[in-house]
Design a protein around this motif. Sequence first.
Motif, PDB file in Angstrom:
ATOM      1  N   GLU A 152       0.830  -1.210   0.000  1.00 25.77           N
ATOM      2  CA  GLU A 152       0.000   0.000   0.000  1.00 25.77           C
ATOM      3  C   GLU A 152       0.863   1.258   0.000  1.00 25.77           C
ATOM      4  O   GLU A 152       0.570   2.220  -0.693  1.00 25.77           O
ATOM      5  CB  GLU A 152      -0.910   0.034   1.229  1.00 25.77           C
ATOM      6  CG  GLU A 152      -2.315  -0.459   0.953  1.00 25.77           C
ATOM      7  CD  GLU A 152      -2.541  -1.842   1.533  1.00 25.77           C
ATOM      8  OE1 GLU A 152      -2.178  -2.046   2.706  1.00 25.77           O
ATOM      9  OE2 GLU A 152      -3.066  -2.710   0.817  1.00 25.77           O
ATOM     10  N   ALA A 153       1.916   1.221   0.804  1.00 25.55           N
ATOM     11  CA  ALA A 153       2.718   2.440   0.981  1.00 25.55           C
ATOM     12  C   ALA A 153       3.411   2.877  -0.306  1.00 25.55           C
ATOM     13  O   ALA A 153       3.698   4.061  -0.481  1.00 25.55           O
ATOM     14  CB  ALA A 153       3.742   2.235   2.092  1.00 25.55           C
ATOM     15  N   VAL A 154       3.685   1.958  -1.220  1.00 24.74           N
ATOM     16  CA  VAL A 154       4.407   2.376  -2.430  1.00 24.74           C
ATOM     17  C   VAL A 154       3.609   3.389  -3.247  1.00 24.74           C
ATOM     18  O   VAL A 154       4.184   4.235  -3.923  1.00 24.74           O
ATOM     19  CB  VAL A 154       4.810   1.185  -3.339  1.00 24.74           C
ATOM     20  CG1 VAL A 154       5.986   0.445  -2.750  1.00 24.74           C
ATOM     21  CG2 VAL A 154       3.642   0.276  -3.609  1.00 24.74           C
ATOM     22  N   ALA A 155       2.270   3.310  -3.150  1.00 26.34           N
ATOM     23  CA  ALA A 155       1.456   4.271  -3.906  1.00 26.34           C
ATOM     24  C   ALA A 155       1.746   5.700  -3.444  1.00 26.34           C
ATOM     25  O   ALA A 155       1.694   6.636  -4.238  1.00 26.34           O
ATOM     26  CB  ALA A 155      -0.024   3.960  -3.743  1.00 26.34           C
ATOM     27  N   LEU A 156       2.081   5.855  -2.167  1.00 30.00           N
ATOM     28  CA  LEU A 156       2.329   7.191  -1.620  1.00 30.00           C
ATOM     29  C   LEU A 156       3.572   7.836  -2.216  1.00 30.00           C
ATOM     30  O   LEU A 156       3.727   9.052  -2.179  1.00 30.00           O
ATOM     31  CB  LEU A 156       2.474   7.121  -0.093  1.00 30.00           C
ATOM     32  CG  LEU A 156       1.227   6.675   0.662  1.00 30.00           C
ATOM     33  CD1 LEU A 156       1.525   6.513   2.140  1.00 30.00           C
ATOM     34  CD2 LEU A 156       0.107   7.686   0.460  1.00 30.00           C
ATOM     35  N   ILE A 157       4.491   7.022  -2.734  1.00 34.86           N
ATOM     36  CA  ILE A 157       5.663   7.616  -3.377  1.00 34.86           C
ATOM     37  C   ILE A 157       5.548   7.494  -4.900  1.00 34.86           C
ATOM     38  O   ILE A 157       6.541   7.531  -5.621  1.00 34.86           O
ATOM     39  CB  ILE A 157       6.978   6.989  -2.860  1.00 34.86           C
ATOM     40  CG1 ILE A 157       6.898   5.469  -2.883  1.00 34.86           C
ATOM     41  CG2 ILE A 157       7.286   7.473  -1.459  1.00 34.86           C
ATOM     42  CD1 ILE A 157       8.216   4.809  -2.540  1.00 34.86           C
ATOM     43  N   GLY A 158       4.330   7.339  -5.361  1.00 35.74           N
ATOM     44  CA  GLY A 158       4.099   7.426  -6.800  1.00 35.74           C
ATOM     45  C   GLY A 158       4.370   6.150  -7.574  1.00 35.74           C
ATOM     46  O   GLY A 158       4.442   6.163  -8.796  1.00 35.74           O
ATOM     47  N   ILE A 159       4.536   5.031  -6.855  1.00 39.38           N
ATOM     48  CA  ILE A 159       4.783   3.771  -7.559  1.00 39.38           C
ATOM     49  C   ILE A 159       3.457   3.072  -7.828  1.00 39.38           C
ATOM     50  O   ILE A 159       2.643   2.900  -6.917  1.00 39.38           O
ATOM     51  CB  ILE A 159       5.717   2.860  -6.735  1.00 39.38           C
ATOM     52  CG1 ILE A 159       7.113   3.490  -6.669  1.00 39.38           C
ATOM     53  CG2 ILE A 159       5.782   1.460  -7.330  1.00 39.38           C
ATOM     54  CD1 ILE A 159       8.103   2.695  -5.836  1.00 39.38           C
ATOM     55  N   ASP A 160       3.257   2.700  -9.082  1.00 44.88           N
ATOM     56  CA  ASP A 160       2.038   2.016  -9.479  1.00 44.88           C
ATOM     57  C   ASP A 160       2.201   0.529  -9.171  1.00 44.88           C
ATOM     58  O   ASP A 160       2.882  -0.196  -9.881  1.00 44.88           O
ATOM     59  CB  ASP A 160       1.809   2.238 -10.983  1.00 44.88           C
ATOM     60  CG  ASP A 160       0.541   1.559 -11.475  1.00 44.88           C
ATOM     61  OD1 ASP A 160      -0.136   0.901 -10.658  1.00 44.88           O
ATOM     62  OD2 ASP A 160       0.243   1.699 -12.665  1.00 44.88           O
TER      63      ASP A 160
END
Lengths: 233, 292
Positions: free
Chosen positions: B181-189
């Motif tokens: 989930e957290a990867v979305a916060l740094i713009g990773i799809d």
Amino acid sequence: MLEVEGLSGGYRHLPVLHEVSLRVEPGEIVAVLGANGAGKSTLLKAIAGLIGRSGRIRFAGEEITSWPAHRIARRGLHLVPEGRRLFPGLSVRDNLRLGAYARRGAPDRLAPLEEVFALFPRLRERLDQRAGTLSGGEQQMLAIGRGLMTAPHLLMLDEPSQGIAPRLVDELFAAIEAIRQSSRAVLLVEQRLAEALALADRAYVLQSGRIVMEGPARDIAADPAIRRAYLGM
Amino acid sequence: MSAADLAQVAASGLLIGLLYALIAAGLSLIFGLMDVVNFAHGELLMLAMYATFLLNRAAGLDPLLATPLIALFLFALGLVLYRGLMARALTVTVNRGMVQIFITFGLAIFLRGAAQFAFGAEFRSIPKSWLANESARLGPVILPWPQLAAGLIAFLAFLLLFLVLRSEFGRALEATREDREAVALIGIDRERIFALGFGLGTGAVGIAGAALAAFYYISPDVGANFALIAYVTVALGGFGSLAGALLAGILIGEVEAFTAFLLTPSLKQLGMFALYVAVLALRPQGLFGARQ
Ligand SMILES: Nc1ncnc2c1ncn2[C@@H]1O[C@H](COP(=O)(O)OP(=O)(O)O)[C@@H](O)[C@H]1O
Ligand SMILES: [Mg+2]
């Protein structure tokens, strides 16, 4: 910069936010205050695109209400979430570099590192350490640092002082003040009301998912009736 | 057992072990990234073998040359399978575990049936290749070139996988694996990372299939046995560990070769399972797995 209008949202079978409206202008620090369970974290998650939402969210001139979270982050709206959500098995260096991963085409993508090290010098000493082994305060610094690596225009911080040694709190709030720039804004959720109100330009008070009060932070801080009624101070 | 025998058996075990390791690496990569056991892994291997066979029959392409093509084909197929099937299975909220098992299980049964339909049940083999019937002599050890080439290809594929995982993309993969989930916060799809990771896993099994097709019979259920070995290899090496898969694959190849030589070929899997039980008793997380 950020305009939220009539935002509702929540979790499966549990609506939390009810028609919330707020705005953040470039260069502002805006605080969102409220008791535990008022919906502050939910509000930030809804803006960041992590949970279901309806209403209207505009950011930097674009309607982002239906965007997926990663696209919102790439546009320059970054949430440093509750619990920090670092990558605990990866090194401090890798956590920071990952902040810039989405901009990997840009030659200057690692440029924010300088600012991160200037704000949090101790991160530079811990570059090869696993993020999971840092102290609570260092983890929060890394979470903010990773966020700055995304080159955000608006940084949303969810209770950054939570779980941090008291002697580090001042340092942290000084860093938040330094993060605000003419073109970069901060939306801050905090339990430490006095510090947050001292730092913020404006504040909103959230109660049961509704905005019940808004105004200059100075006025809210100065009004004992408000503080008693909504903030339990 | 003479020294020459020893070297001969050890070398054969190493070569087949490298292939086991590569097959297991694909499985382990997918499992480590998205917590999904791909029960169609063996059938994807089978598909790669038939594809190699067809390229050879239709265009006379040597399996050696076909390998990169098959790898690309299986990589692309992996992307499609992820987007079309897996992505949906990952987002269900009811009975998630069951859905994920049955989606890949169903795919396995479908692929096997399709192969049966298209090629029939009989065993096939590549009719003609450059290396067929050629052997290399290293001192007392004689190794058939197709096996030797397959082992080398598997080893190269492993190096490639290690390089990919050490790249920036590999870091993003690792981050996604730690907190999807957290990867979305740094713009990773996340979906893109998952799709590429799934494709890498199926691409790895594609390389193994092409290399294997050069010397192994091909049939609709040829994948089952290799998949079984791959599951054991992954458990032995530690779930999600690439180095573990490499070591465990080679270990299993050796144990199998020596059991077959010392006892009888029909018992060759006995040694493998004995090893598995022994390791799990002493080190349940596998050789390289992190302790829970
Ligand atoms: N992941 C979740 N799933 C379901 N309900 C949640 C979840 N997170 C928070 N809630 C509920 O939403 C409400 C608001 O929570 P939250 O936004 O975390 O409040 P705050 O941050 O102001 O303390 C609470 O009633 C809480 O129990
Ligand atoms: Mg909260």
